[in-house]
Design a protein around this motif. Structure first.
Motif, PDB file in Angstrom:
ATOM      1  N   GLU A   5     -21.507  -6.571   0.013  1.00 40.92           N
ATOM      2  CA  GLU A   5     -20.303  -5.758   0.068  1.00 40.92           C
ATOM      3  C   GLU A   5     -20.375  -4.694  -1.020  1.00 40.92           C
ATOM      4  O   GLU A   5     -21.120  -4.834  -1.993  1.00 40.92           O
ATOM      5  CB  GLU A   5     -19.040  -6.625  -0.110  1.00 40.92           C
ATOM      6  CG  GLU A   5     -19.026  -7.431  -1.391  1.00 40.92           C
ATOM      7  CD  GLU A   5     -17.880  -8.425  -1.441  1.00 40.92           C
ATOM      8  OE1 GLU A   5     -17.208  -8.624  -0.407  1.00 40.92           O
ATOM      9  OE2 GLU A   5     -17.634  -8.993  -2.534  1.00 40.92           O
ATOM     10  N   LEU A   6     -19.618  -3.634  -0.820  1.00 43.61           N
ATOM     11  CA  LEU A   6     -19.544  -2.541  -1.788  1.00 43.61           C
ATOM     12  C   LEU A   6     -18.092  -2.307  -2.153  1.00 43.61           C
ATOM     13  O   LEU A   6     -17.220  -2.299  -1.275  1.00 43.61           O
ATOM     14  CB  LEU A   6     -20.124  -1.245  -1.204  1.00 43.61           C
ATOM     15  CG  LEU A   6     -21.620  -0.995  -1.287  1.00 43.61           C
ATOM     16  CD1 LEU A   6     -21.934   0.369  -0.681  1.00 43.61           C
ATOM     17  CD2 LEU A   6     -22.123  -1.052  -2.725  1.00 43.61           C
ATOM     18  N   GLU A   7     -17.829  -2.074  -3.427  1.00 40.11           N
ATOM     19  CA  GLU A   7     -16.468  -1.758  -3.842  1.00 40.11           C
ATOM     20  C   GLU A   7     -16.304  -0.239  -3.811  1.00 40.11           C
ATOM     21  O   GLU A   7     -17.049   0.490  -4.472  1.00 40.11           O
ATOM     22  CB  GLU A   7     -16.172  -2.305  -5.231  1.00 40.11           C
ATOM     23  CG  GLU A   7     -14.698  -2.224  -5.581  1.00 40.11           C
ATOM     24  CD  GLU A   7     -14.334  -3.032  -6.815  1.00 40.11           C
ATOM     25  OE1 GLU A   7     -13.140  -3.134  -7.121  1.00 40.11           O
ATOM     26  OE2 GLU A   7     -15.261  -3.549  -7.472  1.00 40.11           O
ATOM     27  N   VAL A   8     -15.342   0.218  -3.046  1.00 38.43           N
ATOM     28  CA  VAL A   8     -15.138   1.653  -2.854  1.00 38.43           C
ATOM     29  C   VAL A   8     -13.709   2.027  -3.208  1.00 38.43           C
ATOM     30  O   VAL A   8     -12.833   1.175  -3.376  1.00 38.43           O
ATOM     31  CB  VAL A   8     -15.432   2.071  -1.396  1.00 38.43           C
ATOM     32  CG1 VAL A   8     -16.860   1.716  -1.013  1.00 38.43           C
ATOM     33  CG2 VAL A   8     -14.437   1.414  -0.428  1.00 38.43           C
ATOM     34  N   THR A   9     -13.481   3.332  -3.308  1.00 35.90           N
ATOM     35  CA  THR A   9     -12.137   3.852  -3.528  1.00 35.90           C
ATOM     36  C   THR A   9     -11.865   4.941  -2.497  1.00 35.90           C
ATOM     37  O   THR A   9     -12.757   5.733  -2.168  1.00 35.90           O
ATOM     38  CB  THR A   9     -11.972   4.390  -4.963  1.00 35.90           C
ATOM     39  OG1 THR A   9     -10.641   4.899  -5.130  1.00 35.90           O
ATOM     40  CG2 THR A   9     -12.966   5.504  -5.261  1.00 35.90           C
ATOM     41  N   GLY A  60     -14.311  10.705   2.947  1.00 34.03           N
ATOM     42  CA  GLY A  60     -13.147  10.336   2.148  1.00 34.03           C
ATOM     43  C   GLY A  60     -13.311   9.050   1.370  1.00 34.03           C
ATOM     44  O   GLY A  60     -12.379   8.602   0.699  1.00 34.03           O
ATOM     45  N   VAL A  61     -14.502   8.432   1.438  1.00 32.63           N
ATOM     46  CA  VAL A  61     -14.752   7.162   0.762  1.00 32.63           C
ATOM     47  C   VAL A  61     -15.792   7.381  -0.342  1.00 32.63           C
ATOM     48  O   VAL A  61     -16.818   8.017  -0.119  1.00 32.63           O
ATOM     49  CB  VAL A  61     -15.258   6.092   1.753  1.00 32.63           C
ATOM     50  CG1 VAL A  61     -15.537   4.780   1.029  1.00 32.63           C
ATOM     51  CG2 VAL A  61     -14.247   5.888   2.867  1.00 32.63           C
ATOM     52  N   GLU A  62     -15.523   6.850  -1.528  1.00 33.58           N
ATOM     53  CA  GLU A  62     -16.430   6.996  -2.662  1.00 33.58           C
ATOM     54  C   GLU A  62     -16.721   5.641  -3.283  1.00 33.58           C
ATOM     55  O   GLU A  62     -15.898   4.716  -3.216  1.00 33.58           O
ATOM     56  CB  GLU A  62     -15.811   7.917  -3.728  1.00 33.58           C
ATOM     57  CG  GLU A  62     -15.516   9.327  -3.255  1.00 33.58           C
ATOM     58  CD  GLU A  62     -14.798  10.142  -4.313  1.00 33.58           C
ATOM     59  OE1 GLU A  62     -14.201   9.514  -5.223  1.00 33.58           O
ATOM     60  OE2 GLU A  62     -14.829  11.372  -4.245  1.00 33.58           O
ATOM     61  N   LEU A  63     -17.899   5.537  -3.900  1.00 30.88           N
ATOM     62  CA  LEU A  63     -18.225   4.332  -4.660  1.00 30.88           C
ATOM     63  C   LEU A  63     -17.348   4.252  -5.893  1.00 30.88           C
ATOM     64  O   LEU A  63     -16.960   5.278  -6.463  1.00 30.88           O
ATOM     65  CB  LEU A  63     -19.691   4.361  -5.103  1.00 30.88           C
ATOM     66  CG  LEU A  63     -20.783   4.199  -4.042  1.00 30.88           C
ATOM     67  CD1 LEU A  63     -22.147   4.399  -4.690  1.00 30.88           C
ATOM     68  CD2 LEU A  63     -20.711   2.830  -3.380  1.00 30.88           C
ATOM     69  N   MET A  64     -17.049   3.040  -6.315  1.00 25.99           N
ATOM     70  CA  MET A  64     -16.378   2.876  -7.598  1.00 25.99           C
ATOM     71  C   MET A  64     -17.303   3.409  -8.692  1.00 25.99           C
ATOM     72  O   MET A  64     -18.530   3.354  -8.568  1.00 25.99           O
ATOM     73  CB  MET A  64     -16.044   1.410  -7.832  1.00 25.99           C
ATOM     74  CG  MET A  64     -14.939   0.884  -6.919  1.00 25.99           C
ATOM     75  SD  MET A  64     -13.320   1.652  -7.244  1.00 25.99           S
ATOM     76  CE  MET A  64     -12.939   0.954  -8.860  1.00 25.99           C
ATOM     77  N   GLN A  65     -16.714   3.891  -9.772  1.00 24.83           N
ATOM     78  CA  GLN A  65     -17.485   4.578 -10.805  1.00 24.83           C
ATOM     79  C   GLN A  65     -18.591   3.709 -11.402  1.00 24.83           C
ATOM     80  O   GLN A  65     -19.692   4.188 -11.654  1.00 24.83           O
ATOM     81  CB  GLN A  65     -16.549   5.068 -11.920  1.00 24.83           C
ATOM     82  CG  GLN A  65     -17.247   5.976 -12.930  1.00 24.83           C
ATOM     83  CD  GLN A  65     -16.283   6.577 -13.936  1.00 24.83           C
ATOM     84  OE1 GLN A  65     -15.120   6.215 -13.976  1.00 24.83           O
ATOM     85  NE2 GLN A  65     -16.778   7.484 -14.744  1.00 24.83           N
ATOM     86  N   ILE A  74       0.826  -1.196   0.000  1.00 28.79           N
ATOM     87  CA  ILE A  74       0.000   0.000   0.000  1.00 28.79           C
ATOM     88  C   ILE A  74       0.865   1.253   0.000  1.00 28.79           C
ATOM     89  O   ILE A  74       1.818   1.364   0.777  1.00 28.79           O
ATOM     90  CB  ILE A  74      -0.931   0.024   1.231  1.00 28.79           C
ATOM     91  CG1 ILE A  74      -1.913  -1.151   1.164  1.00 28.79           C
ATOM     92  CG2 ILE A  74      -1.679   1.340   1.339  1.00 28.79           C
ATOM     93  CD1 ILE A  74      -2.763  -1.174  -0.076  1.00 28.79           C
ATOM     94  N   ASP A  75       0.528   2.179  -0.883  1.00 30.52           N
ATOM     95  CA  ASP A  75       1.153   3.498  -0.904  1.00 30.52           C
ATOM     96  C   ASP A  75       0.171   4.463  -0.242  1.00 30.52           C
ATOM     97  O   ASP A  75      -0.938   4.667  -0.749  1.00 30.52           O
ATOM     98  CB  ASP A  75       1.446   3.925  -2.348  1.00 30.52           C
ATOM     99  CG  ASP A  75       2.206   5.243  -2.435  1.00 30.52           C
ATOM    100  OD1 ASP A  75       2.097   6.061  -1.493  1.00 30.52           O
ATOM    101  OD2 ASP A  75       2.899   5.466  -3.438  1.00 30.52           O
ATOM    102  N   ALA A  76       0.562   5.050   0.871  1.00 32.08           N
ATOM    103  CA  ALA A  76      -0.351   5.902   1.649  1.00 32.08           C
ATOM    104  C   ALA A  76      -0.858   7.109   0.859  1.00 32.08           C
ATOM    105  O   ALA A  76      -1.897   7.679   1.191  1.00 32.08           O
ATOM    106  CB  ALA A  76       0.342   6.373   2.929  1.00 32.08           C
ATOM    107  N   SER A  77      -0.149   7.491  -0.200  1.00 33.58           N
ATOM    108  CA  SER A  77      -0.522   8.689  -0.964  1.00 33.58           C
ATOM    109  C   SER A  77      -1.399   8.368  -2.171  1.00 33.58           C
ATOM    110  O   SER A  77      -1.840   9.284  -2.875  1.00 33.58           O
ATOM    111  CB  SER A  77       0.736   9.416  -1.437  1.00 33.58           C
ATOM    112  OG  SER A  77       1.476   8.614  -2.337  1.00 33.58           O
ATOM    113  N   LYS A  78      -1.647   7.093  -2.430  1.00 31.81           N
ATOM    114  CA  LYS A  78      -2.424   6.712  -3.609  1.00 31.81           C
ATOM    115  C   LYS A  78      -3.733   6.046  -3.199  1.00 31.81           C
ATOM    116  O   LYS A  78      -3.755   5.214  -2.298  1.00 31.81           O
ATOM    117  CB  LYS A  78      -1.616   5.764  -4.493  1.00 31.81           C
ATOM    118  CG  LYS A  78      -0.385   6.407  -5.110  1.00 31.81           C
ATOM    119  CD  LYS A  78       0.349   5.414  -6.013  1.00 31.81           C
ATOM    120  CE  LYS A  78       1.585   6.061  -6.647  1.00 31.81           C
ATOM    121  NZ  LYS A  78       2.318   5.099  -7.512  1.00 31.81           N
ATOM    122  N   LYS A  79      -4.798   6.415  -3.901  1.00 28.56           N
ATOM    123  CA  LYS A  79      -6.097   5.798  -3.621  1.00 28.56           C
ATOM    124  C   LYS A  79      -6.084   4.323  -4.016  1.00 28.56           C
ATOM    125  O   LYS A  79      -5.429   3.926  -4.975  1.00 28.56           O
ATOM    126  CB  LYS A  79      -7.213   6.525  -4.384  1.00 28.56           C
ATOM    127  CG  LYS A  79      -7.600   7.868  -3.786  1.00 28.56           C
ATOM    128  CD  LYS A  79      -8.842   8.418  -4.447  1.00 28.56           C
ATOM    129  CE  LYS A  79      -9.318   9.689  -3.750  1.00 28.56           C
ATOM    130  NZ  LYS A  79     -10.578  10.204  -4.341  1.00 28.56           N
TER     131      LYS A  79
END
Length: 207
Positions: free
Chosen positions: A129-133, A166-171, A93-98
């Motif tokens: 479950e929901l896929e989020v970014t 800070g959490v969004e649904l996948m497009q 995991i890169d802390a700066s990348k979604k």
């Protein structure tokens, strides 16, 4: 959650078989612009860890020797019929990348929802479950949905879910907005109700 791993130098079918015979599970960690690293895990430890919901949806601390790194569980291969974990994939995991991740849904107050309590409806879970970014720091372990006010005939869609900051649904979920849960009267109960209504009605007058 922390998982301890050990470096693995040998690969191939024979090496993996010897590992499994020794109570180990071959695994790999990749991503974050670094070379993939072959590792091995204690089979019993990873087998029991995989039974925990949080292990699948949380950022894990992978410890290899004297170093540790944040990772996500990305793939697990099980034996077709034996209780064996054959291989595990972790992603750095890169802390700066979604990142994008499927997060479990926890349904609250199902038994006391209006649809169930007042109308005897059944709540059908179409998605669990929901896929989020989101950025790694914002990744929720799970998302709660309160169904107390859900009435018969109503459906809850993906875009109806209140997501953490800070959490969004996948497009694709934003575009398709699929149903997550719906409240319907069981077919048998509906048929019985219709039959009762017909029996209780007056027969049409003869001509």
């Amino acid at each position: 959650m922390k998982i301890v791993a050990f470096e693995r130098n040998l690969q191939g079918t024979g090496a993996s078989r010897r590992l499994r015979n020794a109570g180990k599970t071959p695994a790999i960690v990749y991503g974050a612009d670094s070379q993939p690293q072959l590792i091995e895990l204690d089979h019993n430890v990873i087998f029991h860890a995989l039974k925990k919901e949080a292990f699948h949806s949380s950022i894990l601390e992978l410890e290899i020797g004297s170093t540790s790194q944040p990772v996500l569980l990305r793939d697990v291969q099980y034996h077709p019929f034996k209780p064996l974990v054959l291989h595990v994939d972790f992603q750095r995991i890169d802390a700066s990348k979604k990142l994008h991740k499927k997060v479990p849904l926890h349904f609250l107050n199902q038994d006391i929802s209006k649809a169930v309590k007042l109308d005897g409806a059944i709540l059908s879970h179409v998605m669990n479950e929901l896929e989020v970014t989101c950025l790694p720091a914002n990744l929720p372990e799970f998302i709660e949905l309160d169904l107390a006010d859900m009435g018969v005939g109503q459906s809850l869609h993906a875009k109806d879910v209140k997501l953490p900051e800070g959490v969004e649904l996948m497009q694709y979920l934003e575009q398709e907005n699929p149903v997550i849960v719906s409240a319907t009267i069981p077919a048998a109960a509906s048929a019985a109700e219709n039959a009762s209504a017909v029996e209780g009605g007056e027969a049409p007058a003869a001509s």
